[in-house]
Design a protein around this motif. Structure first.
Motif, short mmCIF file in Angstrom:
data_model
loop_
_atom_site.label_atom_id
_atom_site.label_comp_id
_atom_site.label_asym_id
_atom_site.label_seq_id
_atom_site.Cartn_x
_atom_site.Cartn_y
_atom_site.Cartn_z
N ALA A 44 -8.93 -22.32 0.20
CA ALA A 44 -8.43 -21.06 0.75
C ALA A 44 -9.26 -20.63 1.96
N ILE A 45 -10.58 -20.75 1.85
CA ILE A 45 -11.42 -20.37 2.97
C ILE A 45 -11.20 -21.29 4.16
N ARG A 46 -11.04 -22.58 3.89
CA ARG A 46 -10.75 -23.51 5.00
C ARG A 46 -9.48 -23.10 5.71
N GLY A 47 -8.47 -22.70 4.93
CA GLY A 47 -7.22 -22.25 5.54
C GLY A 47 -7.39 -20.99 6.36
N ILE A 48 -8.22 -20.07 5.84
CA ILE A 48 -8.48 -18.82 6.57
C ILE A 48 -9.17 -19.10 7.89
N VAL A 49 -10.21 -19.94 7.85
CA VAL A 49 -10.99 -20.24 9.05
C VAL A 49 -10.14 -20.98 10.07
N GLU A 50 -9.41 -21.99 9.60
CA GLU A 50 -8.62 -22.81 10.53
C GLU A 50 -7.42 -22.07 11.09
N GLY A 51 -6.99 -21.03 10.39
CA GLY A 51 -5.81 -20.29 10.83
C GLY A 51 -6.09 -19.23 11.86
N LYS A 52 -7.36 -19.09 12.24
CA LYS A 52 -7.72 -18.05 13.20
C LYS A 52 -8.48 -18.67 14.36
N ALA A 53 -8.24 -18.14 15.53
CA ALA A 53 -8.93 -18.65 16.71
C ALA A 53 -10.43 -18.39 16.63
N ALA A 54 -10.79 -17.21 16.10
CA ALA A 54 -12.21 -16.86 15.94
C ALA A 54 -12.38 -16.14 14.61
N MET A 55 -13.01 -16.82 13.65
CA MET A 55 -13.22 -16.22 12.34
C MET A 55 -14.51 -15.41 12.37
N THR A 56 -14.38 -14.13 12.63
CA THR A 56 -15.56 -13.28 12.76
C THR A 56 -15.85 -12.46 11.51
N GLY A 57 -14.97 -12.47 10.54
CA GLY A 57 -15.18 -11.69 9.33
C GLY A 57 -13.93 -11.71 8.48
N PHE A 58 -13.96 -10.92 7.40
CA PHE A 58 -12.84 -10.87 6.47
C PHE A 58 -11.86 -9.75 6.81
N ALA A 59 -10.59 -10.03 6.65
CA ALA A 59 -9.55 -9.01 6.70
C ALA A 59 -9.02 -8.82 5.28
N MET A 60 -8.25 -7.77 5.07
CA MET A 60 -7.75 -7.48 3.72
C MET A 60 -6.89 -8.62 3.21
N GLU A 61 -6.09 -9.22 4.07
CA GLU A 61 -5.22 -10.32 3.63
C GLU A 61 -6.05 -11.55 3.22
N ASP A 62 -7.24 -11.70 3.80
CA ASP A 62 -8.11 -12.81 3.41
C ASP A 62 -8.60 -12.63 1.97
N ILE A 63 -8.94 -11.41 1.61
CA ILE A 63 -9.37 -11.14 0.24
C ILE A 63 -8.23 -11.41 -0.73
N TYR A 64 -7.02 -11.01 -0.36
CA TYR A 64 -5.86 -11.29 -1.22
C TYR A 64 -5.62 -12.79 -1.32
N THR A 65 -5.85 -13.53 -0.24
CA THR A 65 -5.67 -14.98 -0.26
C THR A 65 -6.64 -15.63 -1.25
N LEU A 66 -7.89 -15.19 -1.23
CA LEU A 66 -8.89 -15.72 -2.16
C LEU A 66 -8.50 -15.38 -3.60
N ARG A 67 -8.03 -14.18 -3.81
CA ARG A 67 -7.62 -13.77 -5.16
C ARG A 67 -6.48 -14.67 -5.67
N ALA A 68 -5.49 -14.90 -4.80
CA ALA A 68 -4.35 -15.73 -5.19
C ALA A 68 -4.79 -17.16 -5.50
N ALA A 69 -5.77 -17.67 -4.74
CA ALA A 69 -6.25 -19.03 -4.99
C ALA A 69 -6.88 -19.14 -6.36
N ILE A 70 -7.62 -18.12 -6.76
CA ILE A 70 -8.26 -18.13 -8.08
C ILE A 70 -7.20 -18.03 -9.17
N GLU A 71 -6.20 -17.21 -8.97
CA GLU A 71 -5.13 -17.05 -9.97
C GLU A 71 -4.41 -18.36 -10.23
N GLN A 72 -4.26 -19.14 -9.18
CA GLN A 72 -3.49 -20.39 -9.32
C GLN A 72 -4.33 -21.60 -9.73
N ALA A 73 -5.65 -21.40 -9.80
CA ALA A 73 -6.54 -22.54 -10.12
C ALA A 73 -6.38 -22.95 -11.59
#
Length: 286
Positions: free
Chosen positions: A257-286
């Protein structure tokens, strides 16, 4: 500053230790180790408490200084010493009082690089992980200090996000727990974008016996990240193969999930709210 024993409380983490709740006998070994070994047996608890706070504030122990050093300190600081014959106890009292009333009004006249060093020392004593913290007092002194210190606070601190399935564990959906949700949702978008490190505290019921599983962080430059097993309270379950597989699955899911977040942005400078939701969803599906 006022003292407290609740170092991890949302508005207490920056305060001094709760020496006031300790007895005089409990404090004496601490102040003795700090150099105050020549204290009279009749010394009051308030005096011992004062020395404990001096140690906490890393102030000099004058009892360990020679007479010449004490005179030099007083002269260099322009302090009037007691008249008559030299008395160590009197000059130590004067110097300690000067420490307590010391005021430095030229801080903003220092070069920015020197102020940054001061901020480093200020932030270094905070707990390693913070739950739902308010912004520390230094960030609320004036506009200039806020501009300089707030990014450092968010970028260098690990913030804990607590997730739980709820008491009955009947739903796959993880929810942010209570005051954690209030904290995360109240962060302005600009504040969240400065956050570099999140600890995801995953407990099926949110109780202390559950596992602290994943620490996810971005590098200081926004390009790096890491996923590690952080802490486990149920250590006996480390020998449970299914439990270990679950941890590895979660670790891998969060990593992807983090790899997807980093690669999906031109400059990964920090977390956005949707990034936190993405991490949560990844844990739910693990």
């Amino acid at each position: 500053m006022q003292s407290t024993k609740r170092q991890n409380s949302h508005d207490q983490y920056w305060r001094l230790s709760a020496f006031a709740v300790a007895s005089k006998n409990d404090l004496l070994p601490f102040v003795n180790m700090g150099g105050y070994t020549a204290l009279a047996k009749t010394i009051t608890k308030d005096t011992v408490l004062g020395y404990a706070f001096r140690i906490e504030c890393e102030q000099l122990c004058y009892f360990q200084c020679s007479d010449a050093e004490l005179k030099r300190f007083a002269k260099d600081r322009g302090i009037d010493t007691p008249e008559g014959r030299f008395r160590r106890s009197a000059i130590i009292e004067v110097l300690e009082h000067a420490d307590e009333t010391l005021a430095f009004t030229k801080f903003l006249d220092l070069p920015p690089e020197l102020r940054t060093i001061v901020y480093d020392y200020y932030l270094a004593v905070f707990p390693e992980v913070l739950r739902n913290p308010v912004q520390p007092p230094l960030t609320r002194v004036c506009r200039l200090l806020r501009t300089e210190t707030l990014p450092m606070f968010y970028q260098r601190t690990t913030f804990q996000v607590r997730l739980s399935h709820g008491q009955y564990r009947t739903s796959p959906r993880l929810h942010m727990v209570g005051d954690c949700a209030d904290f995360v949702l109240s962060l302005a978008a600009n504040d969240r974008s400065m956050v570099r490190k999140l600890e995801l505290d995953i407990g099926p019921s949110g109780k202390s016996a559950d596992a602290k599983i994943v620490l996810a962080s971005l590098g200081a430059d926004g390009a790096g990240y890491e996923v590690v097993v952080s802490r486990l309270y149920e250590t006996h379950r480390l020998h449970d193969e299914s439990f270990k597989r679950t941890l590895e699955n979660i670790k891998e899911a969060v990593g992807q999930a983090i790899r997807g977040i980093v690669e999906g942005k031109a400059a990964m400078t920090g977390f956005a709210m949707e990034d936190i939701y993405t991490l949560r969803a990844a844990i739910e599906q693990a």
